[in-house]
Design a protein around this motif. Structure first.
Motif, PDB file in Angstrom:
ATOM      1  N   SER A  83      20.657 -16.961  34.144  1.00 22.65           N
ATOM      2  CA  SER A  83      20.001 -17.224  32.865  1.00 22.65           C
ATOM      3  C   SER A  83      20.981 -17.025  31.718  1.00 22.65           C
ATOM      4  O   SER A  83      22.013 -16.369  31.871  1.00 22.65           O
ATOM      5  CB  SER A  83      18.791 -16.298  32.684  1.00 22.65           C
ATOM      6  OG  SER A  83      19.201 -14.939  32.663  1.00 22.65           O
ATOM      7  N   ALA A  84      20.652 -17.594  30.588  1.00 21.64           N
ATOM      8  CA  ALA A  84      21.492 -17.446  29.399  1.00 21.64           C
ATOM      9  C   ALA A  84      20.611 -17.338  28.167  1.00 21.64           C
ATOM     10  O   ALA A  84      19.542 -17.955  28.095  1.00 21.64           O
ATOM     11  CB  ALA A  84      22.443 -18.636  29.257  1.00 21.64           C
ATOM     12  N   LEU A  85      21.080 -16.544  27.208  1.00 20.91           N
ATOM     13  CA  LEU A  85      20.332 -16.351  25.972  1.00 20.91           C
ATOM     14  C   LEU A  85      20.867 -17.241  24.872  1.00 20.91           C
ATOM     15  O   LEU A  85      22.083 -17.311  24.645  1.00 20.91           O
ATOM     16  CB  LEU A  85      20.435 -14.892  25.509  1.00 20.91           C
ATOM     17  CG  LEU A  85      19.884 -13.803  26.430  1.00 20.91           C
ATOM     18  CD1 LEU A  85      20.089 -12.438  25.783  1.00 20.91           C
ATOM     19  CD2 LEU A  85      18.417 -14.042  26.740  1.00 20.91           C
ATOM     20  N   GLY A  86      19.962 -17.930  24.187  1.00 19.31           N
ATOM     21  CA  GLY A  86      20.284 -18.545  22.916  1.00 19.31           C
ATOM     22  C   GLY A  86      20.216 -17.442  21.869  1.00 19.31           C
ATOM     23  O   GLY A  86      20.524 -16.284  22.151  1.00 19.31           O
ATOM     24  N   PRO A  87      19.768 -17.738  20.664  1.00 17.45           N
ATOM     25  CA  PRO A  87      19.714 -16.705  19.632  1.00 17.45           C
ATOM     26  C   PRO A  87      18.615 -15.679  19.897  1.00 17.45           C
ATOM     27  O   PRO A  87      17.451 -16.032  20.039  1.00 17.45           O
ATOM     28  CB  PRO A  87      19.422 -17.503  18.354  1.00 17.45           C
ATOM     29  CG  PRO A  87      18.711 -18.733  18.839  1.00 17.45           C
ATOM     30  CD  PRO A  87      19.336 -19.053  20.162  1.00 17.45           C
ATOM     31  N   VAL A  88      18.999 -14.404  19.983  1.00 11.78           N
ATOM     32  CA  VAL A  88      18.054 -13.294  20.067  1.00 11.78           C
ATOM     33  C   VAL A  88      18.548 -12.227  19.097  1.00 11.78           C
ATOM     34  O   VAL A  88      19.604 -11.620  19.330  1.00 11.78           O
ATOM     35  CB  VAL A  88      17.957 -12.706  21.490  1.00 11.78           C
ATOM     36  CG1 VAL A  88      16.985 -11.527  21.506  1.00 11.78           C
ATOM     37  CG2 VAL A  88      17.523 -13.771  22.488  1.00 11.78           C
TER      38      VAL A  88
END
Length: 266
Positions: A83-88
């Motif tokens: 998985s990968a995070l965009g803006p958090v």
């Protein structure tokens, strides 16, 4: 069943408790690979905690979930890898002092350093650079960001980007690693109606390309699998077939923040 790329997301009675109470509770999700899942609710309703729990960044307190066949919480590390995070906010924010180019080069370098094979690392420098550039261009295209339209092209500082441009850049950075699951927080924050429509169109396109997308928002778009969370912590999940009610739980902004802090220390 998973596709070769996207990760199926399922959860049953999924919950996370922080020092001040439940951040979220009794969440149920059933989304196939390449789905667009919207976590809808007001600020402080546990939306971000749920997003981070589903990507293996926060340890749940009860229930079960599977991401691409990987069980939570037992396989949290493996879920993080796919998985990968965009803006958090507070977790994966863009650095306003860096340029678009600097962000892209840094992410491509990290991707090659930590995810590349030994054979890939030993390839000629020009070949490695060409591969990295191809990954960057593909990610920018998927996120709908054309650097030539920016004030200073790729030399534009993040602080000079419009909100939608910054969102597209964050998504592009996440996609450089070819994740099976993309997670985006505050998708529609500070966007006009037209910009909001563009943002959801981008995420639909990413999902249509095979990557499962989970996005936090204040208002879910039509057609998304929607997990609704209210200020009292109650949740329900809606898709084209069904709606499921869930029992109430107490959630506050302070409780959500404490849950994040407590999980990071664990």
């Amino acid at each position: 069943m998973d596709s070769p790329h996207g990760a199926a997301v399922t959860a049953e009675d999924f919950g996370l408790k922080g020092p001040r109470g439940w951040a979220f509770r009794s969440v149920r999700i059933d989304a196939g690979p390449g789905a667009l899942v919207a976590i809808e609710g007001p600020s402080g309703s546990g939306r971000t905690c749920l997003l981070l729990a589903l990507t293996g960044r926060m340890r749940p307190s009860e229930g079960r979930a599977e991401i691409g066949g990987l069980g939570l919480p037992r396989q949290m590390a493996a879920v993080r890898r796919i998985s990968a995070l965009g803006p958090v906010p507070g977790v994966s924010e863009l650095d306003p002092a860096l340029t678009v180019s600097e962000h892209l080069r840094e992410r491509a370098l990290l991707q090659r350093r930590f995810d590349g094979s030994l054979r890939a690392l030993l390839r000629p420098r020009a070949e490695r650079a060409a591969t990295a550039r191809a990954r960057i261009d593909a990610a920018l295209d998927a996120a709908g960001l054309d650097p030539t339209t920016l004030p200073k092209a790729e030399r534009t500082s993040v602080r000079d980007l419009e909100r939608l441009e910054a969102l597209r850049l964050s998504v592009a950075l996440a996609l450089i690693g070819h994740p099976r699951l993309l997670a985006v927080d505050d998708t529609d924050l500070k966007l006009s109606d037209a910009e909001r429509a563009e943002a959801w169109e981008m995420l639909r396109s990413v999902a249509a390309g095979g990557t499962t997308v989970i996005a936090v928002c204040s208002q879910a778009p039509e057609g998304a699998i929607t997990v609704r969370m209210d200020s009292a912590g109650a949740t329900d999940t809606t898709d084209t077939a069904e709606t499921t009610d869930a029992p109430e739980a107490t959630t506050t902004e302070e409780g959500t923040a404490d849950a994040i802090a407590e999980t990071c220390r664990a």
